[in-house]
Motif scaffolding. Sequence first.
Motif, PDB file in Angstrom:
ATOM      1  N   ARG A  95     -13.576  -3.030  -6.583  1.00 37.96           N
ATOM      2  CA  ARG A  95     -12.971  -2.307  -5.474  1.00 37.96           C
ATOM      3  C   ARG A  95     -13.741  -2.603  -4.181  1.00 37.96           C
ATOM      4  N   PRO A  96     -13.067  -3.015  -3.111  1.00 37.14           N
ATOM      5  CA  PRO A  96     -13.754  -3.414  -1.873  1.00 37.14           C
ATOM      6  C   PRO A  96     -14.124  -2.217  -0.996  1.00 37.14           C
ATOM      7  N   GLU A  97     -15.042  -1.409  -1.473  1.00 38.92           N
ATOM      8  CA  GLU A  97     -15.393  -0.176  -0.766  1.00 38.92           C
ATOM      9  C   GLU A  97     -15.917  -0.439   0.644  1.00 38.92           C
ATOM     10  N   ALA A  98     -16.746  -1.473   0.815  1.00 38.35           N
ATOM     11  CA  ALA A  98     -17.327  -1.741   2.130  1.00 38.35           C
ATOM     12  C   ALA A  98     -16.238  -2.065   3.153  1.00 38.35           C
TER      13      ALA A  98
ATOM     14  N   THR B 146      -2.880   2.016  -3.197  1.00 40.19           N
ATOM     15  CA  THR B 146      -1.810   1.802  -4.179  1.00 40.19           C
ATOM     16  C   THR B 146      -1.862   0.388  -4.730  1.00 40.19           C
ATOM     17  N   ALA B 147      -2.095  -0.590  -3.861  1.00 44.99           N
ATOM     18  CA  ALA B 147      -2.166  -1.984  -4.287  1.00 44.99           C
ATOM     19  C   ALA B 147      -3.344  -2.218  -5.237  1.00 44.99           C
ATOM     20  N   LEU B 148      -4.468  -1.586  -4.970  1.00 45.76           N
ATOM     21  CA  LEU B 148      -5.636  -1.766  -5.834  1.00 45.76           C
ATOM     22  C   LEU B 148      -5.458  -1.052  -7.175  1.00 45.76           C
ATOM     23  N   ARG B 149      -4.773   0.073  -7.150  1.00 46.78           N
ATOM     24  CA  ARG B 149      -4.579   0.856  -8.364  1.00 46.78           C
ATOM     25  C   ARG B 149      -3.466   0.297  -9.248  1.00 46.78           C
ATOM     26  N   ALA B 150      -2.356  -0.097  -8.631  1.00 42.13           N
ATOM     27  CA  ALA B 150      -1.199  -0.578  -9.384  1.00 42.13           C
ATOM     28  C   ALA B 150      -0.539  -1.728  -8.612  1.00 42.13           C
ATOM     29  N   PRO B 151      -1.140  -2.920  -8.656  1.00 40.30           N
ATOM     30  CA  PRO B 151      -0.599  -4.042  -7.887  1.00 40.30           C
ATOM     31  C   PRO B 151       0.818  -4.396  -8.311  1.00 40.30           C
TER      32      PRO B 151
ATOM     33  N   GLY C  75       4.664  -6.640  -6.565  1.00 37.87           N
ATOM     34  CA  GLY C  75       5.165  -7.582  -5.586  1.00 37.87           C
ATOM     35  C   GLY C  75       5.173  -7.030  -4.176  1.00 37.87           C
ATOM     36  N   THR C  76       5.321  -5.732  -4.032  1.00 35.57           N
ATOM     37  CA  THR C  76       5.350  -5.119  -2.701  1.00 35.57           C
ATOM     38  C   THR C  76       3.984  -4.600  -2.254  1.00 35.57           C
ATOM     39  N   HIS C  77       3.096  -4.376  -3.195  1.00 29.52           N
ATOM     40  CA  HIS C  77       1.754  -3.892  -2.879  1.00 29.52           C
ATOM     41  C   HIS C  77       0.739  -4.737  -3.669  1.00 29.52           C
ATOM     42  N   ASP C  78       0.240  -5.779  -3.047  1.00 33.54           N
ATOM     43  CA  ASP C  78      -0.718  -6.666  -3.710  1.00 33.54           C
ATOM     44  C   ASP C  78      -1.980  -6.742  -2.854  1.00 33.54           C
ATOM     45  N   PRO C  79      -3.144  -6.387  -3.391  1.00 37.00           N
ATOM     46  CA  PRO C  79      -4.356  -6.356  -2.571  1.00 37.00           C
ATOM     47  C   PRO C  79      -4.803  -7.719  -2.045  1.00 37.00           C
ATOM     48  N   VAL C  80      -4.317  -8.823  -2.644  1.00 37.31           N
ATOM     49  CA  VAL C  80      -4.752 -10.133  -2.148  1.00 37.31           C
ATOM     50  C   VAL C  80      -4.211 -10.415  -0.747  1.00 37.31           C
ATOM     51  N   THR C  81      -3.268  -9.600  -0.273  1.00 36.79           N
ATOM     52  CA  THR C  81      -2.811  -9.777   1.102  1.00 36.79           C
ATOM     53  C   THR C  81      -3.892  -9.398   2.110  1.00 36.79           C
TER      54      THR C  81
ATOM     55  N   PHE D 185      -7.501  -8.755   0.688  1.00 37.41           N
ATOM     56  CA  PHE D 185      -8.789  -9.023   0.064  1.00 37.41           C
ATOM     57  C   PHE D 185      -8.709 -10.265  -0.837  1.00 37.41           C
ATOM     58  N   SER D 186      -9.777 -11.055  -0.836  1.00 38.49           N
ATOM     59  CA  SER D 186      -9.866 -12.231  -1.719  1.00 38.49           C
ATOM     60  C   SER D 186     -10.517 -11.810  -3.027  1.00 38.49           C
TER      61      SER D 186
END
Length: 378
Positions: free
Chosen positions: A203-206, A224-229, A231-237, A239-240
């Motif tokens: 998780r990218p807390e910083a 939401t993206a981090l918890r349940a990725p 197509g509409t909520h993806d954390p890679v948009t 965070f790498s």
Amino acid sequence: MSDKPSDDHSSASEIPDDVWEQFIRDAERDTRGSAPKEPSARARMVTERLRRQEERGESPPGWRTGPVSPETNGRAGRRRTLWAVLGVPVAVAVALVALKPSLLPGDPFGTGESAAAEASPLPAESAAPTAAPGASDPEPPTLDEPFAGSPALRWADGEAGIVLPEAKAVGPVSKDRVEQALKLTRKLLVAANLDPETVRGERPEAALSLLDPKQPGLLDDLNTALRAPSGTHDPVTMFSRFDPDEIRPAGDVIKTRGRMTFEKGSHAGVAVRADYTFVYPVTRADGSTEVTRTIVRRVLDVELADPAHYRVTPGRLTVRKYDEEIGNSTCDVNDGYLHPEFPSRREKGPDPTGPTTDPYDRSRSLDDGHACGTVTRT
């Protein structure tokens, strides 16, 4: 018949024996390999005498060269031995230079930049590039050289590639306020794309701590993206991230290149645009030594608004827009991670529907669409 000896016989009898002996040796050496000739009686006599002297160890020294000292003979022997040992390595070196003249220092054949210039770091990017980087040597990446064959070889390492412009006041916004906005943007880029915990899928807390919690919707969407990725909520948009069960970093270096600009914001603050590309060399987590690279370009528009005029959290960034382009990651997989493709495991599937692009080309504008396309290199 006269008893007076012939002129030829008189001349021969007047030649000293040592001269005759040397003459015979020189003649034998110079005529070796030619048609044999019958020696004269005198020559046979001298030859026989020389043979007997050699058997007794009484051979005279050379006529023209003089005595050969043991020291000189030893040096010659050592030189012959040295060349015999060096012969194979020298031949290999000549072959390598013939295949790749750039290995020679100074570019003596005029083939282009010297090896030192090719490996020297690029200066910081101060303006938008006008074209893609030139072609690189087609060398595959390895664990020892994870950026071989990549333009990123000359890019800066990690945070060193995020060079802030000189802060200046913009309108009513002070220089100190501009500098604060630039530093916060840099921290966000580092936390979202270079922090080891973020990159290995944690998780990218910083990064989240730098975003204004009063901004409607953003933190909710990212959580939401981090918890349940999906197509509409993806954390890679934003965070790498790589799946640690699938991917391991190939070394400790992530290459970075880009630039940052600023102007007066719309909320009595300073607006910052960051445009950076990150290159991640990775290998599979199953112990394979095969290396590939994923290239992520991010364009981020943020603002440090004035808390005296707007309901914002002091020292936090408001995100106005963020966009990304990802090179070499499996399409249509929305599980919250980047999925690099390796040459040995590239599966045959449907033809990509998107355009063919060079992920190192920073002269292009990013489109709003994210169709699955093909990259020309990694």
